[in-house]
Scaffold this motif. Structure first.
Motif, mmCIF file in Angstrom:
data_model
loop_
_atom_site.group_PDB
_atom_site.id
_atom_site.type_symbol
_atom_site.label_atom_id
_atom_site.label_comp_id
_atom_site.label_asym_id
_atom_site.label_seq_id
_atom_site.Cartn_x
_atom_site.Cartn_y
_atom_site.Cartn_z
ATOM 1 N N CYS A 1 -3.113 -1.758 18.820
ATOM 2 C CA CYS A 1 -1.692 -1.455 18.582
ATOM 3 C C CYS A 1 -1.265 -1.957 17.210
ATOM 4 O O CYS A 1 -0.514 -1.291 16.485
ATOM 5 C CB CYS A 1 -0.822 -2.088 19.666
ATOM 6 S SG CYS A 1 -0.922 -1.229 21.254
ATOM 7 N N HIS A 2 -1.758 -3.140 16.851
ATOM 8 C CA HIS A 2 -1.420 -3.690 15.539
ATOM 9 C C HIS A 2 -2.010 -2.809 14.438
ATOM 10 O O HIS A 2 -1.343 -2.524 13.435
ATOM 11 C CB HIS A 2 -1.974 -5.112 15.438
ATOM 12 C CG HIS A 2 -1.661 -5.781 14.135
ATOM 13 N ND1 HIS A 2 -0.376 -6.102 13.754
ATOM 14 C CD2 HIS A 2 -2.471 -6.183 13.121
ATOM 15 C CE1 HIS A 2 -0.408 -6.676 12.559
ATOM 16 N NE2 HIS A 2 -1.673 -6.729 12.154
ATOM 17 N N LEU A 3 -3.251 -2.380 14.655
ATOM 18 C CA LEU A 3 -3.892 -1.507 13.688
ATOM 19 C C LEU A 3 -3.144 -0.190 13.549
ATOM 20 O O LEU A 3 -2.905 0.309 12.447
ATOM 21 C CB LEU A 3 -5.340 -1.250 14.130
ATOM 22 C CG LEU A 3 -6.180 -0.337 13.227
ATOM 23 C CD1 LEU A 3 -6.388 -0.992 11.872
ATOM 24 C CD2 LEU A 3 -7.531 -0.056 13.871
ATOM 25 N N LEU A 4 -2.747 0.388 14.681
ATOM 26 C CA LEU A 4 -2.017 1.659 14.654
ATOM 27 C C LEU A 4 -0.629 1.498 14.041
ATOM 28 O O LEU A 4 -0.117 2.403 13.394
ATOM 29 C CB LEU A 4 -1.902 2.209 16.080
ATOM 30 C CG LEU A 4 -3.209 2.769 16.647
ATOM 31 C CD1 LEU A 4 -3.032 3.123 18.110
ATOM 32 C CD2 LEU A 4 -3.668 3.984 15.869
ATOM 33 N N SER A 5 -0.038 0.327 14.235
ATOM 34 C CA SER A 5 1.268 0.073 13.629
ATOM 35 C C SER A 5 1.155 0.088 12.106
ATOM 36 O O SER A 5 1.996 0.667 11.413
ATOM 37 C CB SER A 5 1.795 -1.289 14.104
ATOM 38 O OG SER A 5 3.030 -1.568 13.500
ATOM 39 N N LYS A 6 0.074 -0.528 11.603
ATOM 40 C CA LYS A 6 -0.147 -0.502 10.158
ATOM 41 C C LYS A 6 -0.379 0.924 9.673
ATOM 42 O O LYS A 6 0.102 1.316 8.614
ATOM 43 C CB LYS A 6 -1.363 -1.368 9.806
ATOM 44 C CG LYS A 6 -1.118 -2.861 9.911
ATOM 45 C CD LYS A 6 -2.343 -3.629 9.432
ATOM 46 C CE LYS A 6 -2.098 -5.130 9.461
ATOM 47 N NZ LYS A 6 -3.291 -5.886 8.993
ATOM 48 N N GLN A 7 -1.128 1.700 10.474
ATOM 49 C CA GLN A 7 -1.419 3.078 10.100
ATOM 50 C C GLN A 7 -0.148 3.927 10.074
ATOM 51 O O GLN A 7 0.030 4.779 9.204
ATOM 52 C CB GLN A 7 -2.431 3.680 11.080
ATOM 53 C CG GLN A 7 -2.972 5.024 10.635
ATOM 54 C CD GLN A 7 -3.687 4.935 9.313
ATOM 55 O OE1 GLN A 7 -4.395 3.975 9.078
ATOM 56 N NE2 GLN A 7 -3.505 5.890 8.442
ATOM 57 N N LYS A 8 0.739 3.690 11.054
ATOM 58 C CA LYS A 8 1.999 4.436 11.077
ATOM 59 C C LYS A 8 2.837 4.121 9.838
ATOM 60 O O LYS A 8 3.480 5.007 9.270
ATOM 61 C CB LYS A 8 2.778 4.080 12.348
ATOM 62 C CG LYS A 8 2.215 4.712 13.614
ATOM 63 C CD LYS A 8 2.950 4.264 14.856
ATOM 64 C CE LYS A 8 4.337 4.861 14.906
ATOM 65 N NZ LYS A 8 5.043 4.488 16.156
ATOM 66 N N GLU A 9 2.797 2.848 9.412
ATOM 67 C CA GLU A 9 3.536 2.471 8.209
ATOM 68 C C GLU A 9 2.939 3.164 6.983
ATOM 69 O O GLU A 9 3.666 3.635 6.107
ATOM 70 C CB GLU A 9 3.477 0.949 8.034
ATOM 71 C CG GLU A 9 4.179 0.431 6.793
ATOM 72 C CD GLU A 9 5.671 0.722 6.785
ATOM 73 O OE1 GLU A 9 6.274 0.715 5.705
ATOM 74 O OE2 GLU A 9 6.254 0.972 7.868
ATOM 75 N N ALA A 10 1.591 3.236 6.950
ATOM 76 C CA ALA A 10 0.929 3.927 5.846
ATOM 77 C C ALA A 10 1.301 5.403 5.838
ATOM 78 O O ALA A 10 1.539 6.000 4.795
ATOM 79 C CB ALA A 10 -0.584 3.756 5.957
ATOM 80 N N LEU A 11 1.365 6.012 7.030
ATOM 81 C CA LEU A 11 1.750 7.425 7.137
ATOM 82 C C LEU A 11 3.196 7.639 6.678
ATOM 83 O O LEU A 11 3.513 8.649 6.054
ATOM 84 C CB LEU A 11 1.587 7.901 8.582
ATOM 85 C CG LEU A 11 0.143 8.159 9.039
ATOM 86 C CD1 LEU A 11 0.123 8.482 10.524
ATOM 87 C CD2 LEU A 11 -0.486 9.283 8.245
ATOM 88 N N ARG A 12 4.052 6.657 7.018
ATOM 89 C CA ARG A 12 5.450 6.774 6.591
ATOM 90 C C ARG A 12 5.541 6.765 5.061
ATOM 91 O O ARG A 12 6.263 7.567 4.459
ATOM 92 C CB ARG A 12 6.257 5.620 7.169
ATOM 93 C CG ARG A 12 7.756 5.727 6.859
ATOM 94 C CD ARG A 12 8.490 4.469 7.299
ATOM 95 N NE ARG A 12 8.068 3.304 6.538
ATOM 96 C CZ ARG A 12 8.484 3.053 5.292
ATOM 97 N NH1 ARG A 12 9.328 3.872 4.686
ATOM 98 N NH2 ARG A 12 8.049 1.988 4.666
ATOM 99 N N LYS A 13 4.752 5.892 4.428
ATOM 100 C CA LYS A 13 4.749 5.829 2.972
ATOM 101 C C LYS A 13 4.201 7.120 2.376
ATOM 102 O O LYS A 13 4.701 7.620 1.374
ATOM 103 C CB LYS A 13 3.920 4.638 2.504
ATOM 104 C CG LYS A 13 4.555 3.296 2.818
ATOM 105 C CD LYS A 13 3.699 2.146 2.316
ATOM 106 C CE LYS A 13 4.344 0.804 2.638
ATOM 107 N NZ LYS A 13 3.519 -0.334 2.185
ATOM 108 N N GLN A 14 3.157 7.666 3.014
ATOM 109 C CA GLN A 14 2.579 8.904 2.518
ATOM 110 C C GLN A 14 3.550 10.070 2.661
ATOM 111 O O GLN A 14 3.588 10.966 1.825
ATOM 112 C CB GLN A 14 1.277 9.211 3.279
ATOM 113 C CG GLN A 14 0.135 8.279 2.897
ATOM 114 C CD GLN A 14 -1.131 8.562 3.672
ATOM 115 O OE1 GLN A 14 -1.217 9.588 4.333
ATOM 116 N NE2 GLN A 14 -2.089 7.665 3.583
ATOM 117 N N THR A 15 4.336 10.046 3.735
ATOM 118 C CA THR A 15 5.347 11.088 3.916
ATOM 119 C C THR A 15 6.353 11.059 2.765
ATOM 120 O O THR A 15 6.749 12.105 2.238
ATOM 121 C CB THR A 15 6.079 10.891 5.259
ATOM 122 O OG1 THR A 15 5.122 10.978 6.317
ATOM 123 C CG2 THR A 15 7.133 11.972 5.457
#
Length: 197
Positions: A146-160
């Motif tokens: 979950c922590h890893l996916l949370s970081k990934q979601k933040e990365a996706l938000r930045k990429q968006t």
């Protein structure tokens, strides 16, 4: 979902993000070249080649964004699976606690009547404790995921956000090219009119 699969998705996203950034740098470089060529009154053939190169780069960029979108869907699906697994583990944990409590109560009531039952209960309790350790380990693994996916979601938000900026840049390039094309057409018409006169 296993932790290795989540890490694979993270690696893929990292690679796609690097490609997107490289493409953005290429588009920016081509924009600068176009502006410089416009200032230097570059020939039409060279200008069209440069425009074609820019369009090709934009097409590759679009394909990369599509790949990133598919990878994002995979991550969202993985997150949903983990949420389901967490709920399932919570139900199993509660059932385990209830079963253990029931067995303990029953064993205490009948301990004076049957020593064998007490021994059996102890064995079951040890087994339950082992199962609890396994559930605790799985729970920790899920928290890590979950922590890893949370970081990934933040990365996706930045990429968006980066994609939105890229979209604005693409729109600006399109306007510049359209203006340049109209200007050239008007210049050609003007020269043709002058020759006829």
């Amino acid at each position: 979902m296993e932790g290795g699969e989540a890490e694979t998705h993270l690696v893929v996203h990292g690679q796609l993000r690097d490609i997107v950034l490289a493409q953005q740098r290429m588009v920016h470089k081509l924009e600068i070249q176009i502006r410089q060529h416009e200032k230097d009154s570059v020939g039409r053939m060279e200008f069209e080649d440069l425009v074609k190169e820019l369009e090709d780069e934009k097409l590759e960029h679009s394909k990369t964004k599509a790949s990133l979108s598919k990878e994002s869907e995979k991550l969202q699906f993985a997150l949903g699976e983990i949420e389901v697994l967490m709920k399932q583990l919570e139900r199993e944990k509660k059932a385990f606690e209830q079963a253990l409590e029931s067995i303990k109560n029953k064993a205490l009531k009948e301990s004076t009547k049957n020593d064998k039952l007490i021994t059996k209960c102890s064995a079951i309790e040890n087994q339950m404790e082992k199962q609890e350790d396994i559930l605790t380990t799985k729970d920790n693994q899920i928290k890590d995921l979950c922590h890893l996916l949370s970081k990934q979601k933040e990365a996706l938000r930045k990429q968006t956000n980066e994609f939105e900026i890229q979209k604005q840049q693409d729109a600006y390039i399109a306007r510049v090219l359209e203006t340049k094309t109209k200007t050239k057409k008007m210049s050609i018409k003007s020269l043709s009119a002058s020759k006829k006169q």
